[in-house]
Design a protein around this motif. Sequence first.
Motif, PDB file in Angstrom:
ATOM      1  N   THR A   7      -8.745  -3.225   7.301  1.00 34.25           N
ATOM      2  CA  THR A   7      -8.372  -2.078   6.482  1.00 34.25           C
ATOM      3  C   THR A   7      -7.381  -1.214   7.240  1.00 34.25           C
ATOM      4  O   THR A   7      -7.511  -1.006   8.452  1.00 34.25           O
ATOM      5  CB  THR A   7      -9.621  -1.252   6.130  1.00 34.25           C
ATOM      6  OG1 THR A   7     -10.499  -2.052   5.355  1.00 34.25           O
ATOM      7  CG2 THR A   7      -9.257   0.002   5.354  1.00 34.25           C
ATOM      8  N   ARG A  50      -6.864   2.054   3.254  1.00 35.06           N
ATOM      9  CA  ARG A  50      -6.212   1.192   2.291  1.00 35.06           C
ATOM     10  C   ARG A  50      -6.590  -0.270   2.579  1.00 35.06           C
ATOM     11  O   ARG A  50      -6.472  -0.744   3.703  1.00 35.06           O
ATOM     12  CB  ARG A  50      -4.689   1.337   2.358  1.00 35.06           C
ATOM     13  CG  ARG A  50      -4.156   2.635   1.786  1.00 35.06           C
ATOM     14  CD  ARG A  50      -4.303   2.654   0.272  1.00 35.06           C
ATOM     15  NE  ARG A  50      -3.722   3.838  -0.341  1.00 35.06           N
ATOM     16  CZ  ARG A  50      -4.398   4.946  -0.632  1.00 35.06           C
ATOM     17  NH1 ARG A  50      -5.700   5.014  -0.357  1.00 35.06           N
ATOM     18  NH2 ARG A  50      -3.793   5.975  -1.203  1.00 35.06           N
ATOM     19  N   ASP A  56      -2.894  11.868  -2.672  1.00 36.91           N
ATOM     20  CA  ASP A  56      -3.898  11.503  -1.681  1.00 36.91           C
ATOM     21  C   ASP A  56      -4.231  12.643  -0.724  1.00 36.91           C
ATOM     22  O   ASP A  56      -5.317  12.655  -0.133  1.00 36.91           O
ATOM     23  CB  ASP A  56      -3.423  10.291  -0.878  1.00 36.91           C
ATOM     24  CG  ASP A  56      -3.315   9.048  -1.744  1.00 36.91           C
ATOM     25  OD1 ASP A  56      -4.358   8.564  -2.202  1.00 36.91           O
ATOM     26  OD2 ASP A  56      -2.179   8.580  -1.968  1.00 36.91           O
ATOM     27  N   ALA A  68       0.852  -1.183   0.000  1.00 39.56           N
ATOM     28  CA  ALA A  68       0.000   0.000   0.000  1.00 39.56           C
ATOM     29  C   ALA A  68       0.889   1.234   0.000  1.00 39.56           C
ATOM     30  O   ALA A  68       2.016   1.212   0.509  1.00 39.56           O
ATOM     31  CB  ALA A  68      -0.919   0.013   1.223  1.00 39.56           C
TER      32      ALA A  68
END
Length: 457
Positions: A166, A158, A103, A61
Amino acid sequence: MSNAPINCRNDRPHKRLRILATTDVHGNLLGFDYAVDMPDGSHGLAGLIPIIQTARADCDASVLLDNGDLLQGSALIDTAADHARDEAAANPVIQLMNRIGYDAMGLGNHDFDHGPGFLNAAAQQAACPVLSANTCSRLGATAADDETLFAPTTLIHRDMGPDVPTLKIGVLSVLPPQTERSIRGWGGTPVLTRGTMDAARHWSGALRAEGADVVILLGHTGLGVIQPDSTLTDSGETLAALPDIDAVILGHTHEVIADAGRGADSASPIVMPGVMASHLGQIDMTLELTDGRWRIDPASTHARNIPNAAPDTGQPLAELPIAVQAAHDWTRSVLAQPIGTASQDITTHFALVAPCLALDLIATVQEQAVRAHLRGLEKPLAPIVSAVSPFRAGGRSGPRAYTNIPAGPVRLRNIYDLYWFPNTLAAVQMTGAGVLDWLERSAEIFEQITPGAADQK
């Protein structure tokens, strides 16, 4: 500079999180020096695209963040701001960030330079959250009571694969408290700042309470040393020691730093990835699942520069957003306009050690502008002293940062070369003692030699 590779344990589920970051891009998108109208592959956000793509592919990730001073500082973005007829027009910097897929982005002090309309329009166009935890329209009794101008934090999720939770990544952003002193005409809305430590301590704790497994601080501040003062310009070391912070991205001072820990057991990994998109910051973390929660193992840090910097480094314009190509072409056309003639060469090669025609020219123009503004006043004027800075004289600005305007036609880009900051001209009444203090402060740029001391520079 980087640390040894991570050793991942195999007895429990583990994943690798990669934090990628830029800072102090200052509107440099294409690796192009507009002052001399030539490519320069040593910097530019487009040149980092292949590095970002490779880094993303080699981990479980990743998050990509920007740490501020994005929307000011290059001829491309400053020309776009000066000539913008419609604040809702596509912002080339934001369009490229959206294409790359950031992001979150934090704000730096210079992101406020072009006013509220420009910054708010850019924030509205951004496909990611725009953060600033310590710029406020109203300061409360504590950080929890502040009315911030932008979102103070964001929580990124993620998917780490089947049968595991998660990953929740919290991000917050702070900038130097001194920013409020330099903001002018903010559309009637006051811009107030809270100390970086107060804001970071509260909002990092709030992210933990919200369930963040990892908390990343975007600190638009230099490294400094550990001190309790919340109003420091350079507070990176102090921020990295906060208990709820897991990783720190620094900026503002334009250095390249990659340090996985500065000696203290509680210190978070730090990276500062240069200036003008010269480097991509990277922090790698191993996350181990323990009792249903992700736990962070030691991190490694890197600052990756654009490889084999060459004039043609970067992505072809055809592969970039239309707004970027349009802004590039527009900037070159604006700066190509002829505005006069120089009777002799104008350079800054020896500006720090000898009289300099380039600085004399800037000082004269400033003095004439102030004198014209004050003309007609009944009260006699005191002597007008025009202060200039040799910021195009190598040093911190880099080995290419020199002005060299040959005798002959002068174009607008040559003026940009002479003075590349869109500063506001100001006249300040000073005493003679104040002028002496100013001169002493200016002299600090030079190394001092102490008589009798050994091993001096």
